[in-house]
Design an enzyme around this catalytic site. Structure first.
Site, PDB file in Angstrom:
ATOM      1  N   LYS A  10      -0.937  10.697 -11.138  1.00 16.55           N
ATOM      2  CA  LYS A  10      -0.506  10.489 -12.529  1.00 16.55           C
ATOM      3  C   LYS A  10       0.607   9.442 -12.569  1.00 16.55           C
ATOM      4  O   LYS A  10       1.324   9.237 -11.583  1.00 16.55           O
ATOM      5  CB  LYS A  10      -0.026  11.788 -13.195  1.00 16.55           C
ATOM      6  CG  LYS A  10       1.291  12.393 -12.642  1.00 16.55           C
ATOM      7  CD  LYS A  10       2.538  11.936 -13.385  1.00 16.55           C
ATOM      8  CE  LYS A  10       3.763  12.225 -12.570  1.00 16.55           C
ATOM      9  NZ  LYS A  10       4.886  11.577 -12.404  1.00 16.55           N
ATOM     10  N   ALA A  94       5.747  10.925  -1.729  1.00 22.80           N
ATOM     11  CA  ALA A  94       7.103  10.863  -2.303  1.00 22.80           C
ATOM     12  C   ALA A  94       7.285   9.551  -3.049  1.00 22.80           C
ATOM     13  O   ALA A  94       8.209   8.790  -2.814  1.00 22.80           O
ATOM     14  CB  ALA A  94       8.169  11.040  -1.225  1.00 22.80           C
ATOM     15  N   ALA A  95       6.368   9.311  -3.987  1.00 26.19           N
ATOM     16  CA  ALA A  95       6.240   7.989  -4.601  1.00 26.19           C
ATOM     17  C   ALA A  95       6.223   8.021  -6.128  1.00 26.19           C
ATOM     18  O   ALA A  95       5.950   7.005  -6.763  1.00 26.19           O
ATOM     19  CB  ALA A  95       4.961   7.339  -4.093  1.00 26.19           C
ATOM     20  N   GLY A  96       6.454   9.206  -6.720  1.00 28.78           N
ATOM     21  CA  GLY A  96       6.483   9.288  -8.186  1.00 28.78           C
ATOM     22  C   GLY A  96       5.118   9.324  -8.834  1.00 28.78           C
ATOM     23  O   GLY A  96       4.962   9.002 -10.009  1.00 28.78           O
ATOM     24  N   MET A  97       4.090   9.720  -8.076  1.00 28.33           N
ATOM     25  CA  MET A  97       2.741   9.770  -8.639  1.00 28.33           C
ATOM     26  C   MET A  97       2.148  11.178  -8.552  1.00 28.33           C
ATOM     27  O   MET A  97       0.942  11.360  -8.654  1.00 28.33           O
ATOM     28  CB  MET A  97       1.832   8.769  -7.936  1.00 28.33           C
ATOM     29  CG  MET A  97       2.371   7.352  -8.035  1.00 28.33           C
ATOM     30  SD  MET A  97       1.268   6.171  -7.276  1.00 28.33           S
ATOM     31  CE  MET A  97       0.457   5.534  -8.724  1.00 28.33           C
ATOM     32  N   GLY A  99       1.693  13.164  -6.060  1.00 33.08           N
ATOM     33  CA  GLY A  99       0.726  13.333  -4.969  1.00 33.08           C
ATOM     34  C   GLY A  99       0.630  14.762  -4.468  1.00 33.08           C
ATOM     35  O   GLY A  99      -0.468  15.275  -4.229  1.00 33.08           O
ATOM     36  N   GLY A 100       1.756  15.427  -4.317  1.00 34.39           N
ATOM     37  CA  GLY A 100       1.741  16.819  -3.872  1.00 34.39           C
ATOM     38  C   GLY A 100       1.189  17.731  -4.959  1.00 34.39           C
ATOM     39  O   GLY A 100       0.300  18.556  -4.707  1.00 34.39           O
ATOM     40  N   ASP A 134       4.694  19.659 -12.606  1.00 31.32           N
ATOM     41  CA  ASP A 134       3.603  18.694 -12.827  1.00 31.32           C
ATOM     42  C   ASP A 134       2.214  19.290 -12.576  1.00 31.32           C
ATOM     43  O   ASP A 134       1.206  18.670 -12.895  1.00 31.32           O
ATOM     44  CB  ASP A 134       3.766  17.493 -11.876  1.00 31.32           C
ATOM     45  CG  ASP A 134       4.822  16.509 -12.353  1.00 31.32           C
ATOM     46  OD1 ASP A 134       5.258  16.610 -13.512  1.00 31.32           O
ATOM     47  OD2 ASP A 134       5.214  15.630 -11.547  1.00 31.32           O
TER      48      ASP A 134
HETATM   49  P1  ATP Z   1       6.445  13.864  -8.232  1.00 31.15           P
HETATM   50  O1  ATP Z   1       5.910  12.609  -8.849  1.00 31.15           O
HETATM   51  O2  ATP Z   1       5.746  15.112  -8.660  1.00 31.15           O
HETATM   52  O3  ATP Z   1       7.933  13.940  -8.228  1.00 31.15           O
HETATM   53  P2  ATP Z   1       6.046  12.578  -5.758  1.00 31.15           P
HETATM   54  O4  ATP Z   1       4.736  11.873  -5.935  1.00 31.15           O
HETATM   55  O5  ATP Z   1       7.285  11.765  -5.937  1.00 31.15           O
HETATM   56  O6  ATP Z   1       6.069  13.819  -6.700  1.00 31.15           O
HETATM   57  P3  ATP Z   1       4.995  13.899  -3.466  1.00 31.15           P
HETATM   58  O7  ATP Z   1       4.008  12.886  -2.956  1.00 31.15           O
HETATM   59  O8  ATP Z   1       4.449  15.064  -4.175  1.00 31.15           O
HETATM   60  O9  ATP Z   1       6.119  13.197  -4.337  1.00 31.15           O
HETATM   61  O10 ATP Z   1       5.875  14.333  -2.193  1.00 31.15           O
HETATM   62  C1  ATP Z   1       7.098  14.984  -2.310  1.00 31.15           C
HETATM   63  C2  ATP Z   1       7.328  15.789  -1.020  1.00 31.15           C
HETATM   64  O11 ATP Z   1       6.455  16.901  -1.025  1.00 31.15           O
HETATM   65  C3  ATP Z   1       6.986  15.007   0.241  1.00 31.15           C
HETATM   66  O12 ATP Z   1       8.147  14.508   0.821  1.00 31.15           O
HETATM   67  C4  ATP Z   1       6.296  16.012   1.148  1.00 31.15           C
HETATM   68  O13 ATP Z   1       7.093  16.399   2.227  1.00 31.15           O
HETATM   69  C5  ATP Z   1       6.062  17.239   0.297  1.00 31.15           C
HETATM   70  N1  ATP Z   1       4.632  17.670   0.229  1.00 31.15           N
HETATM   71  C6  ATP Z   1       4.205  18.936   0.303  1.00 31.15           C
HETATM   72  N2  ATP Z   1       2.878  18.997   0.160  1.00 31.15           N
HETATM   73  C7  ATP Z   1       2.436  17.752   0.001  1.00 31.15           C
HETATM   74  C8  ATP Z   1       1.127  17.190  -0.198  1.00 31.15           C
HETATM   75  N3  ATP Z   1       0.032  17.951  -0.230  1.00 31.15           N
HETATM   76  N4  ATP Z   1       1.045  15.859  -0.374  1.00 31.15           N
HETATM   77  C9  ATP Z   1       2.167  15.082  -0.346  1.00 31.15           C
HETATM   78  N5  ATP Z   1       3.412  15.567  -0.142  1.00 31.15           N
HETATM   79  C10 ATP Z   1       3.552  16.888   0.024  1.00 31.15           C
END
Ligand code: ATP
Length: 280
Positions: A10, A94-97, A99-100, A134
Site C-alpha cells: 500500500k 521496513a520501507a513504508g509500504m 510489507g509486514g 494497517d
Molecule cells: P508500515 O508501512 O506498516 O509501517 P513498513 O513497510 O515500513 O511497515 P515492514 O516491511 O512491515 O515495514 O517491516 C517492519 C519490520 O517488521 C521489519 O524490520 C521486520 O523485521 C519486521 N517483520 C516482521 N514480519 C515481517 C514480514 N512478514 N515482512 C517484512 N517485515 C517483517
C-alpha cells in the site's frame, strides 16, 4: 493442500497527523491505496509452524507477523498442529509500504481458505486489527480513508489509474523513529484530505496528484537526508514526488505511463530497488 495468495503493498496518497493521544499514539488522516507491487504468501498444513522467505532481512522466528497471525487464528478457531508459511518477498522491507502487515493479512485470508473457516471480511479485519493498524486495510484493499490511529477505515470509490514509480534506497526506516522525531504541533502544511476524496470521487487523476502530501516527510528527511535528495531527483523527472508512509520508499506519481517509464529510465541503477507499479 497449499493456499497461495498475493499480498499487495500500500501507499498513502495523503498522510496527515492531526493530533496525539495521551498514550503517545498519533491521530492520523490517511488516504490508503493498494498498488500492484506484491509479495506471494503460501500456507500449507504441517506438523510444526515455520516461515521460509527468499530475503535474509525478514525474520523467520516468532517476530514475523505471519507467525503472529497464524497463532491468533489457531487460538481463536482451535486449529490443529502448525503451518508452513512461504513468503516470496518483492516489497522492500521496513520501507513504508506495509510489507509486514500485508503478509499478516494474507496469512489470515489464506488460513481462512485452507481450513474452510468461511469467515467474512469484517471478522477477518477485526482479527487483523489485533496484529497492527494497517492489517485491516491490507485485507480490505482498494482505496480507503483511515482515521483514528489508522484503525478506523472508510472505503472510498476506486482511485483513477495512477502509475507509481517506487524507489527504495536500500536502508530500513523505522516507523516508530519517524513518528518519535515528528513535532506534530509544528506542522504548518496539511494535505487537504477532503479535496483528495472529492477528486477520487470525480475520477480526476490530476486533482488527486495535486492533493498528495505526507506530513512525515520532514521528520524522515531530518533522519535520512538522502530521502530528500531522492525526492528532488524524482521531481526533476516531472512526476509528482511523494514519500510512501513513514519512508524510505520514495514515489513518483503520474497518470501517463510514458512519463513513468522516462523517470524509471533516469533513476534505474542508482538505487537497489526501482520499479513502476499502478493503483489497483
Ligand atoms: P508500515 O508501512 O506498516 O509501517 P513498513 O513497510 O515500513 O511497515 P515492514 O516491511 O512491515 O515495514 O517491516 C517492519 C519490520 O517488521 C521489519 O524490520 C521486520 O523485521 C519486521 N517483520 C516482521 N514480519 C515481517 C514480514 N512478514 N515482512 C517484512 N517485515 C517483517
Amino acid at each position: 493442500m497449499t493456499t497461495t495468495l498475493t499480498a499487495p503493498a500500500k501507499i498513502n496518497l495523503a498522510l496527515d497527523v492531526v493530533g496525539k493521544k495521551d498514550n503517545g499514539y498519533h491521530l492520523v488522516e490517511m488516504i490508503m491505496q493498494t498498488i500492484s507491487l506484491h509479495d506471494e504468501v503460501s500456507v500449507a498444513p504441517d506438523r510444526q509452524t515455520s516461515v521460509v522467505c527468499n530475503r535474509q532481512d525478514v525474520p523467520t522466528d516468532e517476530t514475523n507477523i505471519c507467525i503472529k497471525a497464524w497463532k491468533l487464528m489457531q487460538e481463536t478457531y482451535s486449529l490443529p498442529d502448525g503451518i508452513k508459511i512461504t513468503i516470496k518477498k518483492n516489497i522492500p522491507v521496513a520501507a513504508g509500504m506495509a510489507g509486514g502487515s500485508t503478509n499478516g493479512a494474507a496469512v489470515i485470508a489464506a488460513v481462512n481458505r485452507e481450513f474452510g473457516l468461511n469467515l467474512a471480511l469484517p471478522e477477518m479485519k477485526s482479527l487483523g486489527g489485533r496484529l497492527g493498524a494497517d492489517v485491516p486495510f491490507c485485507l480490505q484493499k482498494g482505496t480507503a480513508l483511515a482515521t483514528g490511529i489508522g484503525d478506523v477505515l472508510q472505503e472510498l470509490s476506486p482511485c483513477p489509474k495512477i502509475y507509481v514509480l517506487a524507489v527504495n534506497p536500500g536502508f530500513a526506516v523505522s516507523t516508530v523513529q519517524v513518528y518519535k522525531n515528528l513535532a506534530w504541533h509544528k506542522i504548518t502544511e496539511h494535505p487537504d484530505t477532503a479535496a483528495m476524496i472529492k477528486a477520487i470521487k470525480k475520477q480526476d487523476a490530476n486533482g488527486v496528484l495535486r492533493q498528495t502530501g505526507n506530513v512525515l516527510e520532514n521528520s524522515a528527511f531530518q533522519l535520512f537526508p538522502q530521502l530528500a535528495a531522492i525526492k528532488s531527483q524524482i521531481g526533476e523527472t516531472g512526476l509528482t514526488p511523494l514519500m510512501s508512509g513513514s519512508g524510505g520508499t520514495m514515489l513518483g506519481l503520474t497518470e501517463d505511463r510514458e512519463k513513468a517509464a522516462y523517470a524509471l529510465n533516469k533513476l534505474q541503477g542508482l538505487y537497489p530497488f526501482a520499479g513502476i507499479f499502478e493503483t489497483i
